[in-house]
Scaffold this motif. Structure first.
Motif, PDB file in Angstrom:
ATOM      1  N   UNK A  60      20.939  12.646  27.593  1.00  0.00           N
ATOM      2  CA  UNK A  60      21.662  13.443  28.397  1.00  0.00           C
ATOM      3  C   UNK A  60      21.013  13.654  29.652  1.00  0.00           C
ATOM      4  N   UNK A  61      19.627  13.776  29.869  1.00  0.00           N
ATOM      5  CA  UNK A  61      19.170  13.817  31.144  1.00  0.00           C
ATOM      6  C   UNK A  61      19.525  12.450  31.907  1.00  0.00           C
ATOM      7  N   UNK A  62      19.680  11.247  31.519  1.00  0.00           N
ATOM      8  CA  UNK A  62      20.091  10.376  32.040  1.00  0.00           C
ATOM      9  C   UNK A  62      21.559   9.996  32.454  1.00  0.00           C
ATOM     10  N   UNK A  63      22.445  10.884  31.575  1.00  0.00           N
ATOM     11  CA  UNK A  63      23.818  10.828  31.924  1.00  0.00           C
ATOM     12  C   UNK A  63      23.873  11.901  33.037  1.00  0.00           C
ATOM     13  N   UNK A  64      23.230  13.017  33.176  1.00  0.00           N
ATOM     14  CA  UNK A  64      23.210  13.930  34.190  1.00  0.00           C
ATOM     15  C   UNK A  64      22.739  13.342  35.456  1.00  0.00           C
ATOM     16  N   UNK A  65      21.872  12.390  35.511  1.00  0.00           N
ATOM     17  CA  UNK A  65      21.272  11.647  36.672  1.00  0.00           C
ATOM     18  C   UNK A  65      22.267  10.480  37.233  1.00  0.00           C
ATOM     19  N   UNK A  66      22.900   9.945  36.184  1.00  0.00           N
ATOM     20  CA  UNK A  66      23.680   8.822  36.555  1.00  0.00           C
ATOM     21  C   UNK A  66      25.302   9.130  36.990  1.00  0.00           C
ATOM     22  N   UNK A  67      25.571  10.355  36.283  1.00  0.00           N
ATOM     23  CA  UNK A  67      27.093  10.795  36.317  1.00  0.00           C
ATOM     24  C   UNK A  67      27.391  11.793  37.344  1.00  0.00           C
ATOM     25  N   UNK A  68      26.283  12.704  37.623  1.00  0.00           N
ATOM     26  CA  UNK A  68      26.399  13.698  38.407  1.00  0.00           C
ATOM     27  C   UNK A  68      25.430  13.895  39.632  1.00  0.00           C
ATOM     28  N   UNK A  69      24.339  12.740  39.443  1.00  0.00           N
ATOM     29  CA  UNK A  69      23.181  12.667  40.314  1.00  0.00           C
ATOM     30  C   UNK A  69      22.661  14.371  40.763  1.00  0.00           C
ATOM     31  N   UNK A  70      22.415  14.712  39.439  1.00  0.00           N
ATOM     32  CA  UNK A  70      21.736  16.049  39.734  1.00  0.00           C
ATOM     33  C   UNK A  70      20.906  16.223  38.209  1.00  0.00           C
ATOM     34  N   UNK A  71      19.798  17.088  38.412  1.00  0.00           N
ATOM     35  CA  UNK A  71      18.914  17.250  37.331  1.00  0.00           C
ATOM     36  C   UNK A  71      19.542  17.818  36.181  1.00  0.00           C
ATOM     37  N   UNK A  72      18.531  17.573  35.055  1.00  0.00           N
ATOM     38  CA  UNK A  72      19.204  18.031  33.636  1.00  0.00           C
ATOM     39  C   UNK A  72      19.310  19.509  33.722  1.00  0.00           C
ATOM     40  N   UNK A  73      20.060  20.360  34.222  1.00  0.00           N
ATOM     41  CA  UNK A  73      20.089  21.935  33.770  1.00  0.00           C
ATOM     42  C   UNK A  73      21.269  22.190  33.269  1.00  0.00           C
ATOM     43  N   UNK A  74      22.046  21.230  32.397  1.00  0.00           N
ATOM     44  CA  UNK A  74      23.284  21.769  31.668  1.00  0.00           C
ATOM     45  C   UNK A  74      24.296  21.588  32.393  1.00  0.00           C
ATOM     46  N   UNK A  75      24.479  20.842  33.417  1.00  0.00           N
ATOM     47  CA  UNK A  75      25.571  20.592  34.549  1.00  0.00           C
ATOM     48  C   UNK A  75      26.589  19.648  33.865  1.00  0.00           C
ATOM     49  N   UNK A  76      26.178  18.612  33.005  1.00  0.00           N
ATOM     50  CA  UNK A  76      27.168  17.492  32.364  1.00  0.00           C
ATOM     51  C   UNK A  76      28.101  18.487  31.438  1.00  0.00           C
ATOM     52  N   UNK A  77      29.243  18.011  31.162  1.00  0.00           N
ATOM     53  CA  UNK A  77      30.325  18.628  30.358  1.00  0.00           C
ATOM     54  C   UNK A  77      30.534  17.812  29.244  1.00  0.00           C
ATOM     55  N   UNK A  78      30.867  18.435  28.160  1.00  0.00           N
ATOM     56  CA  UNK A  78      31.287  17.487  26.905  1.00  0.00           C
ATOM     57  C   UNK A  78      32.112  16.377  27.240  1.00  0.00           C
ATOM     58  N   UNK A  79      33.103  16.433  27.997  1.00  0.00           N
ATOM     59  CA  UNK A  79      33.824  15.246  28.357  1.00  0.00           C
ATOM     60  C   UNK A  79      33.109  14.031  29.052  1.00  0.00           C
ATOM     61  N   UNK A  80      32.244  14.687  29.997  1.00  0.00           N
ATOM     62  CA  UNK A  80      31.313  13.228  30.480  1.00  0.00           C
ATOM     63  C   UNK A  80      30.491  12.716  29.567  1.00  0.00           C
TER      64      UNK A  80
END
Length: 323
Positions: A60-80
């Motif tokens: 999840x941390x990697x997806x947050x970094x690669x898809x949102x460009x942001x730290x893993x702070x719960x910002x990615x969505x289920x859809x992503x």
């Protein structure tokens, strides 16, 4: 008749689900512990597949970094998360992928929807945690966890959804309570999660090998596999694969295995280019577009294209001769 033949063939040749394959691996003492490198996109997945790892971990941390460009702070969505999972799982549908499901992205209905999407994506296993919805990376300070009943309701929602869909996707119960309320409470949470139907126990951010060993001593006699998260540079106890086997750990996920080296290497290359004005300054002379694309299925894609063209020519020729 031709249509029915294809239906019969499909029924006879249905591939083994990766979730079933993962369960078989976990039951085979010769295959555990499963060392799973963390991937986060198509590029990292293709590289890991080329190295022939039998199981992958989608971080999840990697997806947050690669898809949102942001730290893993719960910002990615289920859809992503589900979209990335579908991409990764289908690059090689024979390789099981364990996927981060964070908190399930809401209440029990959100958890249920997450599980449905993960099953459709081809996910073999996922871990579900007890942090509050606005979660953060398990190796950061200042985490908060929900009450036990809310956590167990998430696990039950996941297990019930799996049952309704006739799936055997592996449910991994993760607790972040160790850093918040201590080992005993974290252990209580994992025991309750297993009683609620979870298949694997995962205590996040363990700093002591003794704690990891104690978990195995408790859960192994119950027939419950134990998962461990190893993140380089974190305060997590450094446990090798051989040590993990001796302890009784069944799964070790290395979330930053691809992400951290990629970040360092790309930054190094960019700085070298910036200083020298030569894009090949950092290279060893072995790279080429063809070699690069071979990792990403170039030969298989070209072979498929050639076969289709040959078969098309044959169909057209046979059709013309039959007129």
């Amino acid at each position: 008749m031709e249509f029915n033949k294809h239906i019969a063939l499909a029924a006879c040749e249905a591939p083994l689900r990766t979730s079933t394959k993962l369960r078989k691996m976990l039951a085979d003492e010769s295959k555990v512990p499963l060392a799973c490198p963390g991937v986060y996109d198509g590029l990292s997945t293709r590289i890991a597949l080329s190295c022939e790892f039998p199981v992958l971990y989608l971080t999840g941390a990697g997806i947050s970094a690669s898809r949102t460009g942001m730290a893993d702070l719960g910002l990615t969505t289920m859809t992503e998360m589900a979209q990335t999972a579908a991409l990764v799982c289908n690059l090689n549908p024979d390789v099981p992928v364990i996927v981060d499901a964070d908190t399930g992205y809401g209440g029990t209905l959100n958890v249920s929807r997450t599980v449905k999407e993960y099953i459709r994506a081809g996910v073999a296993a996922f871990h579900l945690e007890d942090q509050v919805v606005n979660k953060k990376c398990g190796h950061l300070e200042g985490k908060e966890v929900v009450a036990l009943d809310e956590y167990i309701s998430r696990i039950r929602a996941a297990v019930k959804t799996r049952e309704q869909l006739g799936s055997d996707i592996v449910v991994i119960a993760r607790t972040d309570a160790l850093a918040v309320t201590g080992f005993d409470d974290a252990l209580t949470r994992l025991k309750a999660a297993v009683a609620a139907g979870a298949d694997v126990a995962f205590m996040e951010a363990i700093k002591s090998k003794d704690e990891a060993r104690k978990l195995c001593e408790i859960f192994n006699p119950m027939g419950v596999p134990v998962m461990y998260g190893m993140v380089q540079g974190s305060q997590a106890a450094r446990i090798s694969v051989s040590e993990a086997k001796q302890m009784g750990l069944s799964i070790i996920v290395y979330a930053g295995m691809c992400l951290a080296p990629t970040m360092r290497a790309v930054k190094q290359a960019l700085m070298a280019f910036k200083e020298n004005g030569d894009c090949e300054f950092y290279d060893d002379g072995k790279s080429s577009p063809k070699e690069f694309f071979k990792t990403f299925g170039l030969e298989d894609l070209q072979r498929f294209d050639t076969q289709v063209k040959r078969e098309t020519a044959k169909v057209l020729k046979d059709s013309a001769e039959s007129v």
